[in-house]
Design a protein around this motif. Structure first.
Motif, short mmCIF file in Angstrom:
data_model
loop_
_atom_site.label_atom_id
_atom_site.label_comp_id
_atom_site.label_asym_id
_atom_site.label_seq_id
_atom_site.Cartn_x
_atom_site.Cartn_y
_atom_site.Cartn_z
N ILE A 193 0.85 -1.20 0.00
CA ILE A 193 0.00 0.00 0.00
C ILE A 193 0.88 1.24 0.00
O ILE A 193 1.76 1.39 0.85
N ALA A 194 0.65 2.13 -0.96
CA ALA A 194 1.44 3.34 -1.11
C ALA A 194 0.63 4.55 -0.64
O ALA A 194 -0.54 4.69 -1.00
N VAL A 195 1.27 5.42 0.15
CA VAL A 195 0.60 6.58 0.72
C VAL A 195 1.40 7.84 0.39
O VAL A 195 2.61 7.89 0.63
N ASP A 196 0.74 8.85 -0.16
CA ASP A 196 1.40 10.12 -0.46
C ASP A 196 0.31 11.18 -0.64
O ASP A 196 -0.88 10.86 -0.58
N VAL A 197 0.74 12.42 -0.84
CA VAL A 197 -0.21 13.52 -1.07
C VAL A 197 -0.17 14.02 -2.50
O VAL A 197 -0.91 14.94 -2.85
N VAL A 198 0.71 13.45 -3.32
CA VAL A 198 0.88 13.88 -4.71
C VAL A 198 0.28 12.83 -5.63
O VAL A 198 0.80 11.70 -5.69
N PRO A 199 -0.80 13.14 -6.34
CA PRO A 199 -1.45 12.14 -7.20
C PRO A 199 -0.51 11.50 -8.21
O PRO A 199 -0.60 10.28 -8.47
N ALA A 216 -3.22 10.84 0.97
CA ALA A 216 -3.32 11.36 2.34
C ALA A 216 -3.81 12.80 2.39
O ALA A 216 -4.11 13.31 3.48
N HIS A 217 -3.89 13.45 1.23
CA HIS A 217 -4.42 14.80 1.19
C HIS A 217 -5.95 14.80 1.27
O HIS A 217 -6.55 15.73 1.81
N THR A 218 -6.57 13.74 0.78
CA THR A 218 -8.04 13.68 0.75
C THR A 218 -8.60 12.55 1.60
O THR A 218 -9.82 12.49 1.81
N GLN A 219 -7.77 11.63 2.06
CA GLN A 219 -8.23 10.49 2.84
C GLN A 219 -7.43 10.37 4.13
O GLN A 219 -6.29 10.83 4.21
N LEU A 225 -6.15 2.29 5.70
CA LEU A 225 -5.28 1.11 5.84
C LEU A 225 -5.96 0.01 6.65
O LEU A 225 -5.85 -1.17 6.31
N ARG A 226 -6.64 0.39 7.70
CA ARG A 226 -7.32 -0.62 8.50
C ARG A 226 -8.46 -1.25 7.71
O ARG A 226 -8.72 -2.46 7.82
N ASP A 249 0.97 8.63 11.62
CA ASP A 249 0.01 7.78 10.92
C ASP A 249 0.61 6.41 10.61
O ASP A 249 -0.08 5.38 10.72
N ALA A 250 1.88 6.39 10.22
CA ALA A 250 2.53 5.12 9.92
C ALA A 250 2.55 4.22 11.15
O ALA A 250 2.27 3.01 11.07
N PHE A 251 2.85 4.79 12.29
CA PHE A 251 2.88 4.02 13.53
C PHE A 251 1.50 3.47 13.87
O PHE A 251 1.34 2.30 14.23
#
Length: 346
Positions: A193-199, A216-219, A225-226, A249-251
């Protein structure tokens, strides 16, 4: 006759780097001189240029800690490499002599350097900061073996010792984060699963093996993740964004009872994070990473082998190249999120 080199110098914090001609000093025992072919541009160096690492008592100084090149001279006692060898340049220490930083002479006086600098056409470093380059890796891609791959892939392979079928979330999709994603995919992690704020970065992650992406900018990453893991959380989270919220958030995204979060992102000096003590009691774990626990002499050949097998597509991480004269633009683009791993072509 003295030798000179062009270099990008940090003269003042939070100011553009300045190009200048430096005089190369004679080699000390244990040192080598390298014609630099490519240098990586990373978040750690960006923070240093922008003055986010706190006071800097070594100004003016050279920069750059990841690259590739060719040995042009060796000092007394060097046996690891010889003139003509292609090498990876890395801040990570391998075998060989460890020599204190070099001092160059610039137009206005001395210019300091650490043990390694790569934002320059020819550099003096020491034996333990160079690793012979496996023949199957081009110099362009080899620059990534100096930091991005050893840190990102190293976390997956050395720190986590990830097994097929385990779940991974990667926060921050720059060079280190994408390197971790590539390694996780190569070892059979699921989901990845990849998480970022840049589409654009999320779209790139899909092409490199991410099974799911989260903006992560909109969600809310923890909630998403859960949901993707039936409420449990992931086995592992790797934070490579260098942002305190991403670290928190990662933790919180790893599962109770043994989930592990590894912090690799470079946050600005003085930044702190907040952790929920109950999460620690519940068995969530957190630790930092020093270069992915990579040992250059043994790990760079391993990463090179994976590259040769097509399991680490290094070229896909390189999204822009710059001339040395464009070094400040490279940092601007990195800060704006317009590049994954940028290279300076020397």
């Amino acid at each position: 006759m003295s030798q000179t080199t062009e270099a990008a110098i940090l003269v003042e914090l939070a100011s553009p780097l300045e190009l200048m001609q430096l005089t190369l000093p004679p080699l000390k025992p244990g040192q080598v001189m390298v014609d630099v072919a490519y240098s990586g541009v990373c978040q750690s160096q960006l923070n240093e240029v922008r003055g986010r690492k706190g006071p800097d008592r070594f100004l003016p100084h050279t920069l750059g800690h990841e690259g590739s090149g060719t040995i042009v001279e060796v000092g007394e006692g060097v046996t690891k490499v010889a003139v003509g060898d292609k090498v990876v340049l890395s801040w990570l220490k391998g075998s060989g002599a460890d020599v204190p930083g070099t001092v160059y002479q610039g137009p206005a006086g001395p210019v300091n350097s650490g043990a390694i600098s790569t934002f320059m056409r020819r550099t003096v470093t020491c034996e333990n900061r160079v690793t012979p380059l496996p023949a199957n890796v081009p110099l362009r891609e080899a620059a990534l073996l100096g930091c991005a791959i050893p840190t990102g892939a190293g976390i997956v392979m050395n720190t986590l010792k990830l097994q097929a079928g385990q779940s991974v979330a990667v926060f921050g999709l720059g060079g280190v984060g994408l390197s971790a994603l590539l390694a996780a995919n190569a070892l059979g992690a699921n989901p990845v699963i990849a998480v970022d704020v840049v589409p654009e970065k999320l779209e790139r992650a899909k092409t490199l093996g991410a099974t799911h992406v989260i903006d992560a900018h909109t969600q809310d990453p923890v909630t998403e993740l859960r949901a993707l893991t039936q409420g449990k959380g992931v086995d592992y989270a790797i934070e490579a964004a260098g942002h305190p919220k991403a670290m928190e958030d990662a933790f919180e995204s790893v599962r109770m009872g043994g989930g592990l979060c590894v912090i690799a992102g470079n946050a600005p000096h003085g930044v702190t994070v907040k952790l929920n003590p109950f999460s620690l009691i519940a068995g969530r774990r957190i630790q930092g990473s020093w270069g992915g626990d990579s040992k250059p002499d043994q790990d760079i050949p391993r990463y090179a082998e994976m590259y040769g097998e097509g399991r680490l597509p290094l070229s896909a991480l390189i999204t822009a190249e710059y001339a040395l004269s464009q070094i400040n633009q490279a940092f601007d683009d990195l800060e704006a999120g317009r590049v994954a791993r940028a290279l300076v072509k020397l």
